[in-house]
Design a protein around this motif. Structure first.
Motif, mmCIF file in Angstrom:
data_model
loop_
_atom_site.group_PDB
_atom_site.id
_atom_site.type_symbol
_atom_site.label_atom_id
_atom_site.label_comp_id
_atom_site.label_asym_id
_atom_site.label_seq_id
_atom_site.Cartn_x
_atom_site.Cartn_y
_atom_site.Cartn_z
ATOM 1 N N ASP A 1 59.411 -29.941 -9.631
ATOM 2 C CA ASP A 1 58.437 -29.454 -9.832
ATOM 3 C C ASP A 1 57.574 -28.526 -8.591
ATOM 4 O OD1 ASP A 1 58.120 -30.584 -12.108
ATOM 5 O OD2 ASP A 1 56.675 -32.332 -11.474
ATOM 6 N N MET A 2 58.479 -28.877 -7.203
ATOM 7 C CA MET A 2 57.966 -28.157 -6.080
ATOM 8 C C MET A 2 59.044 -26.721 -5.993
ATOM 9 S SD MET A 2 57.262 -31.373 -3.728
ATOM 10 C CE MET A 2 55.929 -30.641 -2.454
ATOM 11 N N GLY A 3 60.033 -26.752 -7.000
ATOM 12 C CA GLY A 3 60.703 -25.682 -6.979
ATOM 13 C C GLY A 3 62.293 -25.757 -6.242
ATOM 14 N N ILE A 4 62.592 -27.174 -5.968
ATOM 15 C CA ILE A 4 63.881 -27.383 -5.270
ATOM 16 C C ILE A 4 64.633 -28.360 -6.324
ATOM 17 C CG2 ILE A 4 64.944 -28.662 -3.385
ATOM 18 C CD1 ILE A 4 61.442 -28.375 -2.546
ATOM 19 N N SER A 5 65.584 -27.651 -7.080
ATOM 20 C CA SER A 5 66.545 -28.443 -7.889
ATOM 21 C C SER A 5 67.530 -29.015 -7.211
ATOM 22 C CB SER A 5 67.105 -27.361 -9.051
ATOM 23 O OG SER A 5 68.144 -26.261 -8.413
ATOM 24 N N LEU A 6 68.485 -29.773 -7.829
ATOM 25 C CA LEU A 6 69.566 -30.572 -7.449
ATOM 26 C C LEU A 6 70.576 -29.548 -6.654
ATOM 27 C CD1 LEU A 6 70.423 -33.164 -10.001
ATOM 28 C CD2 LEU A 6 69.683 -33.465 -7.707
ATOM 29 N N ASP A 7 70.467 -28.489 -7.560
ATOM 30 C CA ASP A 7 71.515 -27.293 -6.971
ATOM 31 C C ASP A 7 71.069 -26.725 -5.864
ATOM 32 O OD1 ASP A 7 73.245 -27.624 -9.291
ATOM 33 O OD2 ASP A 7 72.363 -26.016 -10.669
ATOM 34 N N ASP A 8 69.726 -26.696 -5.500
ATOM 35 C CA ASP A 8 69.171 -25.823 -4.503
ATOM 36 C C ASP A 8 69.283 -26.766 -3.192
ATOM 37 O OD1 ASP A 8 68.722 -23.634 -5.836
ATOM 38 O OD2 ASP A 8 66.609 -24.361 -6.364
ATOM 39 N N MET A 9 69.335 -27.939 -3.268
ATOM 40 C CA MET A 9 69.160 -28.978 -2.138
ATOM 41 C C MET A 9 70.042 -28.564 -0.880
ATOM 42 S SD MET A 9 68.864 -32.667 -3.605
ATOM 43 C CE MET A 9 67.390 -33.139 -4.374
ATOM 44 N N GLN A 10 71.438 -28.026 -0.953
ATOM 45 C CA GLN A 10 72.104 -27.525 0.005
ATOM 46 C C GLN A 10 71.755 -26.143 0.466
ATOM 47 O OE1 GLN A 10 75.914 -28.589 -0.677
ATOM 48 N NE2 GLN A 10 75.920 -30.529 0.340
ATOM 49 N N LYS A 11 71.125 -25.491 -0.315
ATOM 50 C CA LYS A 11 71.083 -23.912 0.049
ATOM 51 C C LYS A 11 69.589 -23.954 0.589
ATOM 52 C CE LYS A 11 73.036 -23.285 -4.247
ATOM 53 N NZ LYS A 11 72.755 -22.287 -5.667
ATOM 54 N N LYS A 12 68.455 -24.777 0.325
ATOM 55 C CA LYS A 12 67.200 -24.581 0.558
ATOM 56 C C LYS A 12 66.763 -25.581 1.674
ATOM 57 C CE LYS A 12 65.273 -21.866 -3.267
ATOM 58 N NZ LYS A 12 64.284 -21.761 -4.354
ATOM 59 N N ASN A 13 67.459 -25.840 2.735
ATOM 60 C CA ASN A 13 67.267 -27.163 3.460
ATOM 61 C C ASN A 13 65.815 -27.364 3.859
ATOM 62 O OD1 ASN A 13 69.613 -28.051 3.413
ATOM 63 N ND2 ASN A 13 70.456 -26.630 5.201
ATOM 64 N N LEU A 14 64.972 -26.127 4.307
ATOM 65 C CA LEU A 14 63.703 -26.345 4.700
ATOM 66 C C LEU A 14 62.795 -26.450 3.764
ATOM 67 C CD1 LEU A 14 63.541 -23.301 7.277
ATOM 68 C CD2 LEU A 14 63.945 -25.857 7.794
ATOM 69 N N SER A 15 63.154 -25.929 2.489
ATOM 70 C CA SER A 15 62.214 -26.276 1.324
ATOM 71 C C SER A 15 62.127 -27.815 0.894
ATOM 72 C CB SER A 15 62.592 -25.427 0.297
ATOM 73 O OG SER A 15 62.107 -24.057 0.549
ATOM 74 N N LEU A 16 63.672 -28.396 0.886
ATOM 75 C CA LEU A 16 63.835 -29.633 0.691
ATOM 76 C C LEU A 16 63.039 -30.770 1.764
ATOM 77 C CD1 LEU A 16 65.158 -32.004 -0.816
ATOM 78 C CD2 LEU A 16 67.212 -31.644 0.608
ATOM 79 N N ILE A 17 63.102 -30.256 3.005
ATOM 80 C CA ILE A 17 62.529 -31.062 3.976
ATOM 81 C C ILE A 17 60.935 -31.240 3.799
ATOM 82 C CG2 ILE A 17 61.994 -31.106 6.451
ATOM 83 C CD1 ILE A 17 65.085 -30.205 6.897
#
Length: 119
Positions: free
Chosen positions: A26-42
């Protein structure tokens, strides 16, 4: 449950379960994005642990960095929660099973035998 500190305040880590992953999506971080979007995940994980929105979480994390701190305590907790997550273990098992099925389905056809060439 492990804790981490941001700007002098302690926060409890959250388990990586189905609901947390949906909240991250819902915040824009999918499972596929977790490694690509580290700062967004944090930022997303911190926001969910702190009960604040992404904008406020980002401002808090920026303050944290500017004060000379690092994200290590947050990422350590995230890693631990991922490792012990039954949800992620089940997802990994499913992905491995699907990968094996795809590899088996993609095996090349057997070469024709010499006797099949002769008429």
């Amino acid at each position: 449950m492990k804790t981490f500190e941001v700007n002098g305040k302690q926060y409890k880590g959250k388990e990586f379960d189905f609901n947390l992953v949906c909240d991250l999506e819902d915040m824009g971080i999918s499972l596929d994005d977790m490694q690509k979007k580290n700062l967004s995940l944090i930022r997303g994980y911190f926001g969910l642990c702190a009960g604040i929105d992404a904008e406020r979480a980002g401002a808090e994390l920026q303050k944290h960095l500017i004060s000379g701190k690092k994200f290590e305590s947050i990422t350590d907790v995230m890693s631990e929660e991922l490792e012990k997550s039954d949800f992620f273990r089940a997802l990994q098992k499913t992905a491995e099973t699907e990968d094996t099925a795809v590899e088996t389905a993609e095996e090349p056809e057997a070469e024709p035998k010499k006797e099949d060439w002769e008429e």
